[in-house]
Scaffold this motif. Structure first.
Motif, PDB file in Angstrom:
ATOM      1  N   MET A 182      21.467   6.618   7.488  1.00  0.00           N
ATOM      2  CA  MET A 182      20.357   7.544   7.721  1.00  0.00           C
ATOM      3  C   MET A 182      19.087   6.807   8.105  1.00  0.00           C
ATOM      4  SD  MET A 182      21.396  10.588   7.508  1.00  0.00           S
ATOM      5  CE  MET A 182      22.909  11.394   7.013  1.00  0.00           C
ATOM      6  N   PHE A 183      18.923   5.582   7.605  1.00  0.00           N
ATOM      7  CA  PHE A 183      17.714   4.819   7.906  1.00  0.00           C
ATOM      8  C   PHE A 183      17.561   4.559   9.403  1.00  0.00           C
ATOM      9  CE2 PHE A 183      18.515   3.113   3.469  1.00  0.00           C
ATOM     10  CZ  PHE A 183      17.508   3.866   2.891  1.00  0.00           C
ATOM     11  N   TYR A 184      18.687   4.517  10.115  1.00  0.00           N
ATOM     12  CA  TYR A 184      18.584   4.225  11.549  1.00  0.00           C
ATOM     13  C   TYR A 184      19.248   5.259  12.448  1.00  0.00           C
ATOM     14  CZ  TYR A 184      22.814   1.606  10.057  1.00  0.00           C
ATOM     15  OH  TYR A 184      23.997   1.221   9.479  1.00  0.00           O
ATOM     16  N   TRP A 185      19.636   6.409  11.877  1.00  0.00           N
ATOM     17  CA  TRP A 185      20.227   7.463  12.710  1.00  0.00           C
ATOM     18  C   TRP A 185      19.552   8.825  12.573  1.00  0.00           C
ATOM     19  CZ3 TRP A 185      23.221   7.271  16.794  1.00  0.00           C
ATOM     20  CH2 TRP A 185      24.078   6.183  16.989  1.00  0.00           C
ATOM     21  N   GLU A 186      18.968   9.151  11.443  1.00  0.00           N
ATOM     22  CA  GLU A 186      18.574  10.531  11.185  1.00  0.00           C
ATOM     23  C   GLU A 186      17.292  10.933  11.935  1.00  0.00           C
ATOM     24  OE1 GLU A 186      16.731  12.709   8.653  1.00  0.00           O
ATOM     25  OE2 GLU A 186      15.038  11.460   9.130  1.00  0.00           O
TER      26      GLU A 186
ATOM     27  N   GLY B 224      13.341   9.478  -2.244  1.00  0.00           N
ATOM     28  CA  GLY B 224      12.890   8.309  -1.501  1.00  0.00           C
ATOM     29  C   GLY B 224      13.988   7.355  -1.074  1.00  0.00           C
ATOM     30  N   VAL B 225      13.547   6.311  -0.362  1.00  0.00           N
ATOM     31  CA  VAL B 225      14.491   5.401   0.282  1.00  0.00           C
ATOM     32  C   VAL B 225      15.364   4.623  -0.703  1.00  0.00           C
ATOM     33  CG1 VAL B 225      13.142   5.144   2.398  1.00  0.00           C
ATOM     34  CG2 VAL B 225      12.654   3.650   0.441  1.00  0.00           C
ATOM     35  N   LYS B 226      14.837   4.347  -1.880  1.00  0.00           N
ATOM     36  CA  LYS B 226      15.619   3.567  -2.843  1.00  0.00           C
ATOM     37  C   LYS B 226      16.783   4.366  -3.419  1.00  0.00           C
ATOM     38  CE  LYS B 226      11.776   0.543  -4.117  1.00  0.00           C
ATOM     39  NZ  LYS B 226      10.879   0.057  -5.187  1.00  0.00           N
ATOM     40  N   HIS B 227      16.783   5.667  -3.158  1.00  0.00           N
ATOM     41  CA  HIS B 227      17.847   6.532  -3.679  1.00  0.00           C
ATOM     42  C   HIS B 227      18.718   7.101  -2.559  1.00  0.00           C
ATOM     43  CE1 HIS B 227      15.892   6.540  -7.652  1.00  0.00           C
ATOM     44  NE2 HIS B 227      14.759   6.605  -6.991  1.00  0.00           N
ATOM     45  N   GLU B 228      18.519   6.619  -1.334  1.00  0.00           N
ATOM     46  CA  GLU B 228      19.290   7.134  -0.200  1.00  0.00           C
ATOM     47  C   GLU B 228      20.776   6.831  -0.390  1.00  0.00           C
ATOM     48  OE1 GLU B 228      20.120   9.341   2.388  1.00  0.00           O
ATOM     49  OE2 GLU B 228      18.025   8.922   2.857  1.00  0.00           O
ATOM     50  N   TYR B 229      21.616   7.860  -0.257  1.00  0.00           N
ATOM     51  CA  TYR B 229      23.054   7.691  -0.457  1.00  0.00           C
ATOM     52  C   TYR B 229      23.727   7.046   0.753  1.00  0.00           C
ATOM     53  CZ  TYR B 229      22.530  10.865  -4.433  1.00  0.00           C
ATOM     54  OH  TYR B 229      22.151  11.448  -5.616  1.00  0.00           O
TER      55      TYR B 229
ATOM     56  N   ASP C  19       0.817  -1.224   0.000  1.00  0.00           N
ATOM     57  CA  ASP C  19       0.000   0.000   0.000  1.00  0.00           C
ATOM     58  C   ASP C  19       0.850   1.273   0.000  1.00  0.00           C
ATOM     59  OD1 ASP C  19      -2.479  -1.357   0.040  1.00  0.00           O
ATOM     60  OD2 ASP C  19      -2.250  -1.722   2.188  1.00  0.00           O
ATOM     61  N   ASN C  20       2.113   1.129  -0.357  1.00  0.00           N
ATOM     62  CA  ASN C  20       3.044   2.263  -0.393  1.00  0.00           C
ATOM     63  C   ASN C  20       3.186   2.918   0.981  1.00  0.00           C
ATOM     64  OD1 ASN C  20       4.908   3.961  -1.767  1.00  0.00           O
ATOM     65  ND2 ASN C  20       3.365   5.560  -1.927  1.00  0.00           N
ATOM     66  N   ARG C  21       3.205   2.081   2.008  1.00  0.00           N
ATOM     67  CA  ARG C  21       3.484   2.548   3.363  1.00  0.00           C
ATOM     68  C   ARG C  21       4.911   2.167   3.710  1.00  0.00           C
ATOM     69  NH1 ARG C  21      -1.718   0.184   6.580  1.00  0.00           N
ATOM     70  NH2 ARG C  21      -0.733  -1.736   5.816  1.00  0.00           N
ATOM     71  N   LEU C  22       5.648   3.128   4.240  1.00  0.00           N
ATOM     72  CA  LEU C  22       7.054   2.925   4.556  1.00  0.00           C
ATOM     73  C   LEU C  22       7.231   2.684   6.053  1.00  0.00           C
ATOM     74  CD1 LEU C  22      10.103   3.059   3.731  1.00  0.00           C
ATOM     75  CD2 LEU C  22       9.981   5.515   4.247  1.00  0.00           C
ATOM     76  N   PHE C  23       8.045   1.688   6.368  1.00  0.00           N
ATOM     77  CA  PHE C  23       8.386   1.375   7.751  1.00  0.00           C
ATOM     78  C   PHE C  23       9.902   1.460   7.871  1.00  0.00           C
ATOM     79  CE2 PHE C  23       4.534  -0.707   6.469  1.00  0.00           C
ATOM     80  CZ  PHE C  23       3.657  -0.549   7.533  1.00  0.00           C
ATOM     81  N   VAL C  24      10.383   2.309   8.775  1.00  0.00           N
ATOM     82  CA  VAL C  24      11.818   2.547   8.892  1.00  0.00           C
ATOM     83  C   VAL C  24      12.111   2.981  10.323  1.00  0.00           C
ATOM     84  CG1 VAL C  24      11.621   4.966   8.118  1.00  0.00           C
ATOM     85  CG2 VAL C  24      13.786   3.749   7.810  1.00  0.00           C
ATOM     86  N   HIS C  25      13.278   2.659  10.820  1.00  0.00           N
ATOM     87  CA  HIS C  25      13.564   2.987  12.216  1.00  0.00           C
ATOM     88  C   HIS C  25      13.589   4.493  12.463  1.00  0.00           C
ATOM     89  CE1 HIS C  25      15.095   2.850  16.252  1.00  0.00           C
ATOM     90  NE2 HIS C  25      16.147   3.565  15.914  1.00  0.00           N
ATOM     91  N   ALA C  26      14.364   5.221  11.657  1.00  0.00           N
ATOM     92  CA  ALA C  26      14.569   6.646  11.930  1.00  0.00           C
ATOM     93  C   ALA C  26      14.000   7.552  10.850  1.00  0.00           C
ATOM     94  CB  ALA C  26      16.070   6.927  12.094  1.00  0.00           C
ATOM     95  N   GLY C  27      14.377   7.313   9.596  1.00  0.00           N
ATOM     96  CA  GLY C  27      13.912   8.181   8.516  1.00  0.00           C
ATOM     97  C   GLY C  27      14.784   8.032   7.291  1.00  0.00           C
ATOM     98  N   PHE C  28      14.757   9.040   6.446  1.00  0.00           N
ATOM     99  CA  PHE C  28      15.592   9.077   5.249  1.00  0.00           C
ATOM    100  C   PHE C  28      15.719  10.538   4.837  1.00  0.00           C
ATOM    101  CE2 PHE C  28      11.248   8.912   3.882  1.00  0.00           C
ATOM    102  CZ  PHE C  28      11.175   9.686   2.734  1.00  0.00           C
ATOM    103  N   THR C  29      16.701  10.837   4.014  1.00  0.00           N
ATOM    104  CA  THR C  29      16.949  12.226   3.635  1.00  0.00           C
ATOM    105  C   THR C  29      16.801  12.487   2.148  1.00  0.00           C
ATOM    106  OG1 THR C  29      19.326  11.803   3.435  1.00  0.00           O
ATOM    107  CG2 THR C  29      18.533  12.592   5.568  1.00  0.00           C
ATOM    108  N   ASN C  30      16.931  11.459   1.328  1.00  0.00           N
ATOM    109  CA  ASN C  30      16.891  11.677  -0.116  1.00  0.00           C
ATOM    110  C   ASN C  30      15.492  12.087  -0.568  1.00  0.00           C
ATOM    111  OD1 ASN C  30      16.791  11.030  -3.103  1.00  0.00           O
ATOM    112  ND2 ASN C  30      18.935  10.570  -2.663  1.00  0.00           N
ATOM    113  N   LEU C  31      15.390  13.171  -1.309  1.00  0.00           N
ATOM    114  CA  LEU C  31      14.086  13.697  -1.734  1.00  0.00           C
ATOM    115  C   LEU C  31      13.388  12.815  -2.763  1.00  0.00           C
ATOM    116  CD1 LEU C  31      14.776  17.540  -1.949  1.00  0.00           C
ATOM    117  CD2 LEU C  31      13.955  16.176  -0.026  1.00  0.00           C
TER     118      LEU C  31
END
Length: 242
Positions: free
Chosen positions: A146-150, A137-142, A123-135
Motif C-alpha cells: 500500500m505504501f507504493y501502490w494505493e 497509521g503507517v506503523k500498523h499498515e497490514y 516534526d511528525n511529517r510523513l513522506f511516502v510514495h503513494a499512501g497508507f490505509t490503516n487508520l
C-alpha cells in the motif's frame, strides 16, 4: 541553514533531475527526500539510479520505494515482468538495461532493495510514495505494498470539503495522524495541474514528469519549489513515447 527538500517522481528523467538540483542550489547541508519512482518513462533509468547512488555518498539522502522501482527490482532479480508494466514504461527500461553490465546491475539491485517504505521525520511529517490505509497509521499498515501502490489517500484529500473541521467525527482519521503528508504516485496533471498541490494536509509532488509535466523539488518547510523544463522537451528524441 539546512533545508528538507522533497523530490517528486523522476521516471527515468536524468536530465530533469540534474536541472532541479541545480535550480534549487542544493548543498551538502540539505536533506534530500526522494518519493520514489526513479525509473520507467524516459530512457535514462539506469543513469538515474547511478546518479542517486553517487548522490548518497555526498549528500544526506532518503529514498522511498515506488511501485515502478519494485517492478524493476523483480525483473532484475527474476527476469519476470507483466505486460502491464511493459505498457507503463517497463519496456523502455528493460531496453535501456541491455547496455548495463552485470556488476552495475548488482549495484542497482542493492540500491532498490535498500529503499524505504516511508519516512517519518522529527516534526511528525510523513513522506511516502503513494499512501497508507490503516487508520492507526503507517506503523500498523497490514500490507506494505500500500505504501507504493494505493491511491485512496489522495482521492480522499481531493474530495474532502475544505470547510470540514478536523475535529468532526466524520473527518478522515488518516489526515489527523501526521502534521503533513508528502506523496507522489498520482500525477497532479490528472487534475490539470503541473505544480505541487496541497489538499487537506497532503502535498502531492508528482507533477507529471513521466508525461508532459516537469520534475519538481519542494522545500518541505517554506513550500518554495523549483521545477525542470517540461520533461518531454528535454527528450526530443523520445517524443511520442509518452
Amino acid at each position: 541553514m539546512s533545508r528538507t527538500l522533497v523530490i517528486g517522481d523522476i521516471h527515468g528523467a536524468y536530465r530533469a533531475l540534474e536541472q532541479i538540483l541545480e535550480r534549487a542550489a542544493v548543498t551538502e547541508n540539505d536533506r534530500l527526500i526522494f518519493l520514489g519512482d526513479y525509473v520507467d518513462g524516459w530512457g535514462q533509468s539506469p543513469e538515474v539510479i547511478d546518479f542517486l547512488i553517487q548522490l548518497k555518498q555526498k549528500y544526506h539522502c532518503i529514498f522511498m520505494r515506488g511501485n515502478h522501482d519494485d517492478l524493476l527490482l523483480k525483473w532484475l532479480v527474476t527476469g519476470q515482468h507483466t505486460e502491464q508494466w511493459f505498457m507503463h514504461g517497463g519496456q523502455v527500461t528493460t531496453a535501456s538495461y541491455l547496455k548495463v553490465n552485470e556488476e552495475k546491475k548488482q549495484l542497482h539491485i542493492l540500491f532498490l532493495e535498500s529503499l524505504e517504505d516511508y519516512y517519518l521525520d522529527e516534526d511528525n511529517r510523513l513522506f511516502v510514495h503513494a499512501g497508507f490505509t490503516n487508520l492507526n497509521g503507517v506503523k500498523h499498515e497490514y500490507f506494505s505494498k500500500m505504501f507504493y501502490w494505493e491511491r485512496t489517500l489522495w482521492e480522499t484529500a481531493l474530495a474532502l470539503d475544505k470547510s470540514m473541521d478536523p475535529n468532526d467525527p466524520l473527518y478522515p482519521k488518516r489526515f489527523t495522524l501526521y502534521k503533513e503528508i508528502f506523496i507522489g504516485h498520482t500525477p497532479v496533471t490528472r487534475i490539470g495541474e503541473t505544480t505541487p498541490i496541497n489538499k487537506a494536509n497532503v502535498w502531492n509532488v508528482d507533477t507529471g514528469a513521466a508525461f508532459k509535466g516537469p520534475l519538481t523539488i519542494l522545500d518541505a518547510d517554506t513550500k518554495e519549489y523549483w521545477q525542470s523544463d517540461p520533461v518531454y522537451k528535454l527528450y526530443p528524441e523520445e517524443n511520442g513515447r509518452n
